[in-house]
Scaffold this motif. Sequence first.
Motif, PDB file in Angstrom:
ATOM      1  N   THR A 329       0.835  -1.210   0.000  1.00 17.04           N
ATOM      2  CA  THR A 329       0.000   0.000   0.000  1.00 17.04           C
ATOM      3  C   THR A 329       0.863   1.251   0.000  1.00 17.04           C
ATOM      4  O   THR A 329       0.638   2.180  -0.798  1.00 17.04           O
ATOM      5  N   LEU A 330       1.859   1.298   0.873  1.00 13.55           N
ATOM      6  CA  LEU A 330       2.755   2.455   0.928  1.00 13.55           C
ATOM      7  C   LEU A 330       3.535   2.612  -0.377  1.00 13.55           C
ATOM      8  O   LEU A 330       3.701   3.729  -0.883  1.00 13.55           O
ATOM      9  N   LEU A 331       3.987   1.498  -0.923  1.00 15.23           N
ATOM     10  CA  LEU A 331       4.765   1.540  -2.163  1.00 15.23           C
ATOM     11  C   LEU A 331       3.931   2.092  -3.315  1.00 15.23           C
ATOM     12  O   LEU A 331       4.395   2.932  -4.096  1.00 15.23           O
ATOM     13  N   ILE A 332       2.677   1.639  -3.404  1.00  8.46           N
ATOM     14  CA  ILE A 332       1.801   2.116  -4.476  1.00  8.46           C
ATOM     15  C   ILE A 332       1.474   3.594  -4.294  1.00  8.46           C
ATOM     16  O   ILE A 332       1.528   4.383  -5.248  1.00  8.46           O
ATOM     17  N   LEU A 333       1.134   4.001  -3.075  1.00  8.35           N
ATOM     18  CA  LEU A 333       0.802   5.405  -2.838  1.00  8.35           C
ATOM     19  C   LEU A 333       1.999   6.310  -3.098  1.00  8.35           C
ATOM     20  O   LEU A 333       1.853   7.388  -3.688  1.00  8.35           O
ATOM     21  N   LEU A 334       3.176   5.877  -2.676  1.00  9.83           N
ATOM     22  CA  LEU A 334       4.390   6.660  -2.945  1.00  9.83           C
ATOM     23  C   LEU A 334       4.656   6.769  -4.444  1.00  9.83           C
ATOM     24  O   LEU A 334       5.089   7.823  -4.935  1.00  9.83           O
ATOM     25  N   THR A 335       4.368   5.700  -5.182  1.00 15.18           N
ATOM     26  CA  THR A 335       4.559   5.713  -6.631  1.00 15.18           C
ATOM     27  C   THR A 335       3.583   6.676  -7.302  1.00 15.18           C
ATOM     28  O   THR A 335       3.947   7.397  -8.243  1.00 15.18           O
ATOM     29  N   LEU A 336       2.343   6.711  -6.828  1.00 18.45           N
ATOM     30  CA  LEU A 336       1.353   7.632  -7.393  1.00 18.45           C
ATOM     31  C   LEU A 336       1.747   9.089  -7.116  1.00 18.45           C
ATOM     32  O   LEU A 336       1.617   9.948  -7.981  1.00 18.45           O
ATOM     33  N   ILE A 337       2.225   9.347  -5.899  1.00 18.48           N
ATOM     34  CA  ILE A 337       2.723  10.685  -5.572  1.00 18.48           C
ATOM     35  C   ILE A 337       3.917  11.014  -6.461  1.00 18.48           C
ATOM     36  O   ILE A 337       4.062  12.127  -6.970  1.00 18.48           O
ATOM     37  N   ASN A 338       4.772  10.009  -6.652  1.00 13.30           N
ATOM     38  CA  ASN A 338       5.960  10.168  -7.493  1.00 13.30           C
ATOM     39  C   ASN A 338       5.591  10.534  -8.928  1.00 13.30           C
ATOM     40  O   ASN A 338       6.174  11.456  -9.514  1.00 13.30           O
ATOM     41  N   CYS A 339       4.608   9.838  -9.488  1.00 13.47           N
ATOM     42  CA  CYS A 339       4.194  10.104 -10.877  1.00 13.47           C
ATOM     43  C   CYS A 339       3.658  11.527 -11.020  1.00 13.47           C
ATOM     44  O   CYS A 339       3.983  12.229 -11.982  1.00 13.47           O
ATOM     45  N   GLY A 340       2.830  11.948 -10.054  1.00  9.72           N
ATOM     46  CA  GLY A 340       2.306  13.310 -10.105  1.00  9.72           C
ATOM     47  C   GLY A 340       3.406  14.342  -9.990  1.00  9.72           C
ATOM     48  O   GLY A 340       3.407  15.358 -10.701  1.00  9.72           O
ATOM     49  N   ALA A 341       4.368  14.087  -9.099  1.00 13.34           N
ATOM     50  CA  ALA A 341       5.478  15.015  -8.913  1.00 13.34           C
ATOM     51  C   ALA A 341       6.376  15.075 -10.149  1.00 13.34           C
ATOM     52  O   ALA A 341       6.900  16.128 -10.502  1.00 13.34           O
ATOM     53  N   ILE A 342       6.548  13.921 -10.815  1.00 14.94           N
ATOM     54  CA  ILE A 342       7.352  13.882 -12.041  1.00 14.94           C
ATOM     55  C   ILE A 342       6.685  14.701 -13.142  1.00 14.94           C
ATOM     56  O   ILE A 342       7.335  15.470 -13.859  1.00 14.94           O
ATOM     57  N   LEU A 343       5.364  14.548 -13.280  1.00 13.74           N
ATOM     58  CA  LEU A 343       4.649  15.325 -14.287  1.00 13.74           C
ATOM     59  C   LEU A 343       4.733  16.824 -13.993  1.00 13.74           C
ATOM     60  O   LEU A 343       4.675  17.649 -14.913  1.00 13.74           O
ATOM     61  N   GLU A 344       4.858  17.168 -12.719  1.00 13.75           N
ATOM     62  CA  GLU A 344       5.045  18.568 -12.325  1.00 13.75           C
ATOM     63  C   GLU A 344       6.521  18.957 -12.360  1.00 13.75           C
ATOM     64  O   GLU A 344       6.856  20.130 -12.170  1.00 13.75           O
ATOM     65  N   GLN A 345       7.398  17.959 -12.564  1.00 18.33           N
ATOM     66  CA  GLN A 345       8.848  18.130 -12.605  1.00 18.33           C
ATOM     67  C   GLN A 345       9.370  18.812 -11.338  1.00 18.33           C
ATOM     68  O   GLN A 345      10.081  19.823 -11.382  1.00 18.33           O
ATOM     69  N   LYS A 346       9.030  18.220 -10.199  1.00 12.47           N
ATOM     70  CA  LYS A 346       9.488  18.724  -8.912  1.00 12.47           C
ATOM     71  C   LYS A 346      10.920  18.295  -8.635  1.00 12.47           C
ATOM     72  O   LYS A 346      11.328  17.184  -8.973  1.00 12.47           O
ATOM     73  N   ARG A 347      11.674  19.160  -7.966  1.00 19.87           N
ATOM     74  CA  ARG A 347      13.052  18.843  -7.609  1.00 19.87           C
ATOM     75  C   ARG A 347      13.113  17.770  -6.523  1.00 19.87           C
ATOM     76  O   ARG A 347      14.022  16.956  -6.499  1.00 19.87           O
ATOM     77  N   TRP A 348      12.117  17.777  -5.614  1.00 16.41           N
ATOM     78  CA  TRP A 348      12.163  16.851  -4.487  1.00 16.41           C
ATOM     79  C   TRP A 348      11.780  15.425  -4.858  1.00 16.41           C
ATOM     80  O   TRP A 348      11.832  14.522  -4.017  1.00 16.41           O
ATOM     81  N   VAL A 349      11.408  15.195  -6.108  1.00 13.86           N
ATOM     82  CA  VAL A 349      10.966  13.856  -6.495  1.00 13.86           C
ATOM     83  C   VAL A 349      12.088  12.825  -6.323  1.00 13.86           C
ATOM     84  O   VAL A 349      11.831  11.650  -6.026  1.00 13.86           O
ATOM     85  N   PHE A 350      13.339  13.261  -6.463  1.00 10.21           N
ATOM     86  CA  PHE A 350      14.468  12.341  -6.288  1.00 10.21           C
ATOM     87  C   PHE A 350      14.482  11.746  -4.886  1.00 10.21           C
ATOM     88  O   PHE A 350      14.736  10.557  -4.701  1.00 10.21           O
ATOM     89  N   TYR A 351      14.194  12.559  -3.889  1.00  7.24           N
ATOM     90  CA  TYR A 351      14.250  12.101  -2.498  1.00  7.24           C
ATOM     91  C   TYR A 351      13.114  11.147  -2.156  1.00  7.24           C
ATOM     92  O   TYR A 351      13.197  10.386  -1.194  1.00  7.24           O
ATOM     93  N   LEU A 352      12.065  11.182  -2.967  1.00  2.26           N
ATOM     94  CA  LEU A 352      10.965  10.241  -2.773  1.00  2.26           C
ATOM     95  C   LEU A 352      11.416   8.807  -3.041  1.00  2.26           C
ATOM     96  O   LEU A 352      10.844   7.850  -2.513  1.00  2.26           O
ATOM     97  N   GLU A 353      12.450   8.680  -3.863  1.00  3.01           N
ATOM     98  CA  GLU A 353      12.980   7.347  -4.163  1.00  3.01           C
ATOM     99  C   GLU A 353      13.582   6.689  -2.920  1.00  3.01           C
ATOM    100  O   GLU A 353      13.563   5.463  -2.788  1.00  3.01           O
TER     101      GLU A 353
END
Length: 405
Positions: A329-353
């Motif tokens: 559940t956490l992995l999927i939710l983090l991935t969904l947040i990650n995808c949205g952040a990538i589409l917004e091209q956020k700098r902090w998306v790297f740390y989400l990894e």
Amino acid sequence: MHLNYLALAVPLFLTFMGLEYLVAHKKGKKYFKFNDSVANISVGIAERLLDVFTVGLFYFVYDYLYRHYALFDIKAGVLLWVALLICTDFIWYWYHRLAHEVTVLWCAHVVHHQSEEFNYTVSARITVFQAFIRTGFWAVLPVIGFPPAMITSMLLVHGLYPFFIHTRTIGNLGILEYILVTPSHHRVHHASNPKYLDKNYGDVFIIWDKLFGTFQKEEEEPVYGLTKPLQSNSFLWQHFHFILEMLYSARAAKGWRSKLKVVFGKPDNVDPEARAVLEETFLLRNSSITETPKLNNYVVWQIATTLTLLFLFILLEHYTPVFIEICITLLILLTLINCGAILEQKRWVFYLEYARYAVLSFAVYYCWPHTEVLCLAALILTTAVYFQSRLRERYYRLVYGYTRT
């Protein structure tokens, strides 16, 4: 094997989305946009995922109310199934109408209307917040005397029909337009044209709208989305922006009467300037977004992997340990947040990894509880932190196709 065959809904709906895309493409119609479709499917993934944990709770509520407060002892029969369908749809109409007319309810429902396109992916824009609110409305059914098993079966069928009315590929359906909610009727409901606002709340039958004066025939071409477009691909912002807008407006309102009016009155009472103020604090827009093939491919890969994981998770629900369920559940939710952040091209998306890596490491250690696993995970993490600047640069090149500054 005790498999959860509700998992088959995932490939079923994806198949229809694909077919609709092919039909629209053949007709030369651009009914799909990449970012929009990804955002729609992401919201749907989260709802399907969290349903695994909430469906049992909803059944418990219906069962408790039925055993303690049922007014009648209703037994399954053809006429009673029809009666349940009518009652379910009638309650839906009022839930749906109030979700548009009461601010605190609109906070949950607004997510469904954020898309500026109209296709089968939009039907996936249902949040777990809506599921809880609808359960409160449908709690009337067990009190009337409908058994929980009948209710949950009907809700599955009743919830399937709306998927097929979220499309522009189907035109007028003739005589059915007078009885059922059709794609034409629902296109009106999702439109932001002034004459279409707050119309056609029905889910299966259109008779309630005609009876209570909220029916509008499709005439001019609909313009889809909110009257004030959200203009954000952020998974988190899409879910919580209007809650924050409501709280901001209630806090700024003078006196308890005004504050309660913001929360329980019409959504129009929310300060129209609230979103701009909150965006400055929480959204931090990137004004130099450049869409690249690498970015799109990376997001597609993540969504495809997440859908596969979701399918297997639901299918094998009864064989998955609770800790692994939490990790997935956490992995999927983090991935969904990650995808949205990538589409917004956020700098902090790297740390989400790092967060995804930590969850994955805990899951692996749970399955293979050996010291060597922990040591290897710690070594990889230490190495990543040491070479963080290089990894970040490579990551941005991989995802965005260029180095972020």
